[in-house]
Design an enzyme around this catalytic site. Structure first.
Site, PDB file in Angstrom:
ATOM      1  N   ASP A  10      -3.096  12.149  16.980  1.00 34.10           N
ATOM      2  CA  ASP A  10      -4.248  11.644  17.536  1.00 34.10           C
ATOM      3  C   ASP A  10      -3.330  10.459  18.511  1.00 34.10           C
ATOM      4  O   ASP A  10      -3.499   9.704  18.204  1.00 34.10           O
ATOM      5  CB  ASP A  10      -4.827  10.348  16.760  1.00 34.10           C
ATOM      6  CG  ASP A  10      -3.812   9.632  15.969  1.00 34.10           C
ATOM      7  OD1 ASP A  10      -2.853  10.461  15.479  1.00 34.10           O
ATOM      8  OD2 ASP A  10      -3.680   8.752  15.182  1.00 34.10           O
ATOM      9  N   ASP A  15       2.948   9.982  17.847  1.00 32.22           N
ATOM     10  CA  ASP A  15       2.467  11.615  17.892  1.00 32.22           C
ATOM     11  C   ASP A  15       2.482  12.027  18.338  1.00 32.22           C
ATOM     12  O   ASP A  15       3.352  13.644  18.043  1.00 32.22           O
ATOM     13  CB  ASP A  15       0.404  11.858  17.845  1.00 32.22           C
ATOM     14  CG  ASP A  15       0.339  10.814  16.891  1.00 32.22           C
ATOM     15  OD1 ASP A  15      -0.110  10.990  16.158  1.00 32.22           O
ATOM     16  OD2 ASP A  15       0.259   9.602  17.455  1.00 32.22           O
ATOM     17  N   ASN A  39      -6.053   6.667  16.568  1.00 27.30           N
ATOM     18  CA  ASN A  39      -5.014   5.673  17.832  1.00 27.30           C
ATOM     19  C   ASN A  39      -5.940   4.903  19.162  1.00 27.30           C
ATOM     20  O   ASN A  39      -6.045   3.863  19.221  1.00 27.30           O
ATOM     21  CB  ASN A  39      -4.133   5.570  18.109  1.00 27.30           C
ATOM     22  CG  ASN A  39      -2.495   6.492  16.901  1.00 27.30           C
ATOM     23  OD1 ASN A  39      -2.698   5.448  16.401  1.00 27.30           O
ATOM     24  ND2 ASN A  39      -2.527   7.446  16.872  1.00 27.30           N
ATOM     25  N   THR A 123      -1.350  13.983  11.805  1.00 21.16           N
ATOM     26  CA  THR A 123      -0.625  12.960  11.991  1.00 21.16           C
ATOM     27  C   THR A 123      -1.331  11.730  12.621  1.00 21.16           C
ATOM     28  O   THR A 123      -1.333  10.139  13.103  1.00 21.16           O
ATOM     29  CB  THR A 123       0.366  13.069  13.374  1.00 21.16           C
ATOM     30  OG1 THR A 123       0.299  13.483  13.971  1.00 21.16           O
ATOM     31  CG2 THR A 123       1.176  13.881  12.783  1.00 21.16           C
ATOM     32  N   PHE A 164      -2.382   2.895   7.888  1.00 24.58           N
ATOM     33  CA  PHE A 164      -3.350   3.536   9.582  1.00 24.58           C
ATOM     34  C   PHE A 164      -4.066   4.905   9.553  1.00 24.58           C
ATOM     35  O   PHE A 164      -5.702   4.516   9.525  1.00 24.58           O
ATOM     36  CB  PHE A 164      -2.770   2.915  10.350  1.00 24.58           C
ATOM     37  CG  PHE A 164      -3.382   3.485  11.417  1.00 24.58           C
ATOM     38  CD1 PHE A 164      -4.451   2.538  12.731  1.00 24.58           C
ATOM     39  CD2 PHE A 164      -3.824   4.675  12.644  1.00 24.58           C
ATOM     40  CE1 PHE A 164      -5.992   2.725  13.449  1.00 24.58           C
ATOM     41  CE2 PHE A 164      -4.632   4.604  13.823  1.00 24.58           C
ATOM     42  CZ  PHE A 164      -6.047   3.994  13.848  1.00 24.58           C
ATOM     43  N   ASN A 165      -3.516   5.697   8.707  1.00 28.85           N
ATOM     44  CA  ASN A 165      -3.900   7.176   9.497  1.00 28.85           C
ATOM     45  C   ASN A 165      -5.509   6.179   7.798  1.00 28.85           C
ATOM     46  O   ASN A 165      -6.452   7.333   8.474  1.00 28.85           O
ATOM     47  CB  ASN A 165      -3.142   7.524   9.145  1.00 28.85           C
ATOM     48  CG  ASN A 165      -2.425   8.149  10.612  1.00 28.85           C
ATOM     49  OD1 ASN A 165      -2.941   7.578  11.185  1.00 28.85           O
ATOM     50  ND2 ASN A 165      -0.920   8.803  10.084  1.00 28.85           N
ATOM     51  N   HIS A 232       6.720   6.690  13.224  1.00 25.93           N
ATOM     52  CA  HIS A 232       6.249   7.190  11.920  1.00 25.93           C
ATOM     53  C   HIS A 232       6.118   8.946  12.056  1.00 25.93           C
ATOM     54  O   HIS A 232       6.124   9.524  11.041  1.00 25.93           O
ATOM     55  CB  HIS A 232       4.466   6.920  11.685  1.00 25.93           C
ATOM     56  CG  HIS A 232       4.387   5.172  11.553  1.00 25.93           C
ATOM     57  ND1 HIS A 232       5.657   4.016  10.774  1.00 25.93           N
ATOM     58  CD2 HIS A 232       4.202   4.077  12.642  1.00 25.93           C
ATOM     59  CE1 HIS A 232       5.399   3.426  11.013  1.00 25.93           C
ATOM     60  NE2 HIS A 232       4.677   3.175  12.445  1.00 25.93           N
ATOM     61  N   ASP A 233       5.552   8.966  13.132  1.00 28.52           N
ATOM     62  CA  ASP A 233       5.115  10.468  13.102  1.00 28.52           C
ATOM     63  C   ASP A 233       5.772  12.016  12.933  1.00 28.52           C
ATOM     64  O   ASP A 233       5.789  13.319  12.771  1.00 28.52           O
ATOM     65  CB  ASP A 233       3.693  10.758  14.169  1.00 28.52           C
ATOM     66  CG  ASP A 233       2.644   9.763  13.824  1.00 28.52           C
ATOM     67  OD1 ASP A 233       2.165  10.525  12.529  1.00 28.52           O
ATOM     68  OD2 ASP A 233       1.648  10.058  14.881  1.00 28.52           O
TER      69      ASP A 233
END
Length: 304
Positions: A10, A15, A39, A123, A164-165, A232-233
């Site tokens: 996303d 990402d 996102n 992700t 979040f995810n 993060h991703d």
């Protein structure tokens, strides 16, 4: 070794960084990119996936997917990533279009057509993955493992409990964790340690067009503190290529789907409630210096 990979994503600044690594690392054979609402809205995440794909002169198929979570109301993260999802750089318009298949159909077809098992790397929210498993459960036997960014062992970044995810679509996360497919959980326990330092950012800015682009968008990521920026991703790709840099523990992970802890990932740390069974290998520590070195080396070796 070459890994056959599908990314479900996303984009999103982090990402975009993960996609950059997956599109350019010679050990990764990226078969497909699917986009999901997360996102930002799915029309934007699909365009952003195409934008990154074309930025590197690649033509990996991109398919648009779920517009909303399975049940709960959609809530984006534009406050972190900007209205477009990839604030900070003036990208050219992508020349390719999304393929004429839904993400679920494209995932099914790519997984079943592969001559070896696929590694699925989600992700963003896991809505596409959950819908895939609901509609085509036979694909599970053709997935080697899922390396999923999301979750945590006890703290969140959307609420005090939820990352979040998972928070975005907790019902989808539960379906994924209950699927029986081997899962590596790459959550906040490591992504908030493996921060891209300001020194790393200044270094990659010297590495041509791609390095400058990544410098600019990561610099616009609001997930930043005095120690660096949480990309993060990108940890999913680092784990894929360098699992030795992570410490993992096997747990059964449940997902809370209602109430004030909605979206929390709860690990059975005592092994008390699932007859000793586990469903995920949870990353609990990471070599942050190695992550930064790898990130620099990857960008330095990009062809753009």
């Amino acid at each position: 070794m070459t890994y056959k990979v599908i990314m479900d994503t996303d984009p999103g600044i982090d990402d975009a960084a993960a996609l950059s690594m997956a599109l350019n690392d010679p050990q990764i054979d990226l078969q497909l990119i699917t986009a999901v609402a997360g996102n930002v809205t799915v029309d934007k995440t699909t365009k952003n996936a195409l934008t990154i794909d074309n930025f590197y002169g690649k033509h990996v198929p991109v398919a648009g997917g779920a517009k909303t979570p399975l049940i709960k109301e959609f809530e984006d993260a534009a406050r972190i990533h900007g209205a477009s999802g990839m604030a900070g750089y003036d990208f050219p318009e992508p020349t390719d279009k999304a393929i004429d298949k839904s993400a679920v159909e494209a995932l099914h077809d790519a997984i079943m057509a592969s001559d070896e098992k696929i590694i699925l790397v989600p992700t963003g929210s896991y809505t596409n993955t959950a819908l895939l498993f609901i509609q085509y459960p036979e694909v599970k036997d053709h997935i080697e493992k899922i390396i999923a960014m999301g979750g945590s062992l006890g703290h969140g970044n959307m609420t005090s409990a939820a990352e979040f995810n998972v928070f975005t679509d907790p019902h989808a996360a539960k379906i994924m964790y209950d699927s029986g497919v081997p899962i590596v959980m790459v959550g906040l326990d490591v992504t908030m340690k493996a921060l891209i330092t300001d020194e790393t950012l200044e270094t990659i800015d010297k590495f041509g067009r791609a390095g400058h682009m990544l410098h600019e968008i990561i610099s616009h990521d609001f997930d930043h503190n005095e120690n660096g920026t949480a990309v993060h991703d990108a940890n999913t790709i680092f784990y894929l290529l360098h699992p030795e840099a992570y410490t993992t523990k096997d747990y059964w992970v449940d997902v809370v789907t209602d109430g004030p802890a909605n979206g929390e990932t709860v690990a059975d740390v005592r092994g008390a409630y699932h007859d000793g069974k586990t469903n995920a290998s949870v990353c609990v520590d990471v070599d942050a210096a190695a992550f930064n070195k790898w990130f620099i080396d990857e960008v330095k070796n990009f062809k753009n």
